[in-house]
Design an enzyme around this catalytic site. Structure first.
Site, PDB file in Angstrom:
ATOM      1  N   ARG A 100       0.820  -1.212   0.000  1.00  0.00           N
ATOM      2  CA  ARG A 100       0.000   0.000   0.000  1.00  0.00           C
ATOM      3  C   ARG A 100       0.854   1.262   0.000  1.00  0.00           C
ATOM      4  NH1 ARG A 100      -3.051   1.802  -2.695  1.00  0.00           N
ATOM      5  NH2 ARG A 100      -4.027  -0.254  -2.611  1.00  0.00           N
ATOM      6  N   LYS A 135       2.467  24.736  -3.290  1.00  0.00           N
ATOM      7  CA  LYS A 135       1.224  24.107  -2.837  1.00  0.00           C
ATOM      8  C   LYS A 135       1.363  22.592  -2.969  1.00  0.00           C
ATOM      9  CE  LYS A 135      -1.484  28.149  -4.154  1.00  0.00           C
ATOM     10  NZ  LYS A 135      -2.518  28.702  -5.058  1.00  0.00           N
ATOM     11  N   LYS A 167       4.871  38.702  -2.279  1.00  0.00           N
ATOM     12  CA  LYS A 167       3.502  38.437  -2.719  1.00  0.00           C
ATOM     13  C   LYS A 167       2.557  39.509  -2.176  1.00  0.00           C
ATOM     14  CE  LYS A 167       2.289  34.067  -2.878  1.00  0.00           C
ATOM     15  NZ  LYS A 167       2.241  33.839  -4.336  1.00  0.00           N
ATOM     16  N   GLU A 197       5.103  39.810  -7.001  1.00  0.00           N
ATOM     17  CA  GLU A 197       3.766  39.520  -7.516  1.00  0.00           C
ATOM     18  C   GLU A 197       2.938  40.802  -7.517  1.00  0.00           C
ATOM     19  OE1 GLU A 197       0.009  37.903  -5.221  1.00  0.00           O
ATOM     20  OE2 GLU A 197       1.351  36.238  -5.705  1.00  0.00           O
ATOM     21  N   ASP A 219      -0.655  38.164 -11.387  1.00  0.00           N
ATOM     22  CA  ASP A 219      -1.533  37.207 -10.716  1.00  0.00           C
ATOM     23  C   ASP A 219      -3.002  37.482 -11.032  1.00  0.00           C
ATOM     24  OD1 ASP A 219      -1.990  35.010  -8.902  1.00  0.00           O
ATOM     25  OD2 ASP A 219      -2.691  36.490  -7.443  1.00  0.00           O
TER      26      ASP A 219
END
Length: 282
Positions: A100, A135, A167, A197, A219
């Site tokens: 597994r 992410k 950002k 950004e 963005d």
């Protein structure tokens, strides 16, 4: 293709095996004879692009080094439904206990590689580079980013320690962006990359005035604004597009002239590819 090292794989595999059988595999220890030998094929239930051949082998052999894995495909190889990607042979208890964990990892990595390949093919001929983001699944970043490269994509910065990337939440607390960027360029080593950004065209002037950013991320821009942003930047920095990029939209985004397209979906919401381990025991 990758900077993925065995120690990174082994750390993940050891953690996963311990999580799955902290006190051993009660079922196999109770029901499977200690002398039983398992022979198994890693079989594709659907077409895809392989990633994680090393991971699969290390997962299958960690519990018992006498388990042998024969590979029939390499990372980055495309395959069809029904393809046998690897053969496993060894003590049945070890094979069954590792099954597994080995499948979970190779299925997720292969899903990422397969999806990445689709995105890369969608921008073929445009010159735009498809990249991942931070992410990623906590603890699995090295494996998932390797999978992106297996699919033909590229990697963004690996961690917060690798580059300066201002950002929207950073910009919200910086009173003078131009001055802050100039100071950063003066203070940092010349090898450190700076990316900024922006989410509106009117933010570009402050960034460009600093003459510090190597990359400017646009963005969640519309296609028209992306084209306008590329023209305004005019080669003074690499242009990255990000935000809600899908397979249906990435071709149009690439056609605006951006250099890089970052796609969080490559890792944060990918579906594991259906691979199975067909086992016979004697």
């Amino acid at each position: 293709m990758t900077l993925l090292e065995r120690r990174q794989i082994q750390r993940v595999v050891d953690m996963a095996l311990d999580e799955d059988a902290p006190f051993g595999d009660l079922t196999s220890q109770t029901l499977v004879p200690v002398t039983a030998v398992a022979r198994a094929d890693l079989v594709a239930r659907e077409p895809g692009v392989l990633a994680g051949a090393d991971v699969f082998e290390i997962a299958m052999t960690t519990l018992d080094p006498s388990v042998e894995v024969t590979r029939h495909a390499a990372d980055g190889d495309a395959f069809e439904r029904g393809a046998v990607l690897a053969h496993v042979e060894g003590p049945a208890r070890a094979v069954l206990q590792a099954e597994r964990v080995a499948l979970n990892l190779v299925q997720r990595m292969t899903g990422i590689a397969t999806l990445t390949r689709a995105y890369v093919e969608a921008v073929a001929g445009t010159g735009a580079r498809v990249v991942d983001t931070r992410k990623t699944t906590p603890g699995l970043r090295a494996l998932e980013r390797h999978a992106v490269r297996c699919g033909g994509g590229h990697n963004h910065r690996y961690s917060l320690s690798d580059a300066v990337m201002a950002k929207d939440n950073h910009l919200a607390v910086i009173p003078d962006l131009t001055a802050a960027l100039r100071q950063a360029k003066a203070d940092l080593p010349h090898t450190t990359h700076i990316e900024v950004e922006v989410d509106r065209l009117d933010q570009l002037d402050a960034v460009l005035a600093a003459e510090a950013a190597g990359t400017i991320m646009l963005d969640n821009f519309s296609l028209d604004d992306l084209r306008a942003g590329v023209a305004r930047i005019g080669g003074q920095a690499l242009v990255e597009a990000s935000g809600g990029i899908t397979l249906d939209t990435i071709g149009d985004v690439a056609a605006t002239g951006v250099d890089v397209i970052s796609v969080g979906a490559l890792t944060h919401s990918v579906r594991a590819l259906d691979l199975g381990l067909d086992i016979t025991v004697s």
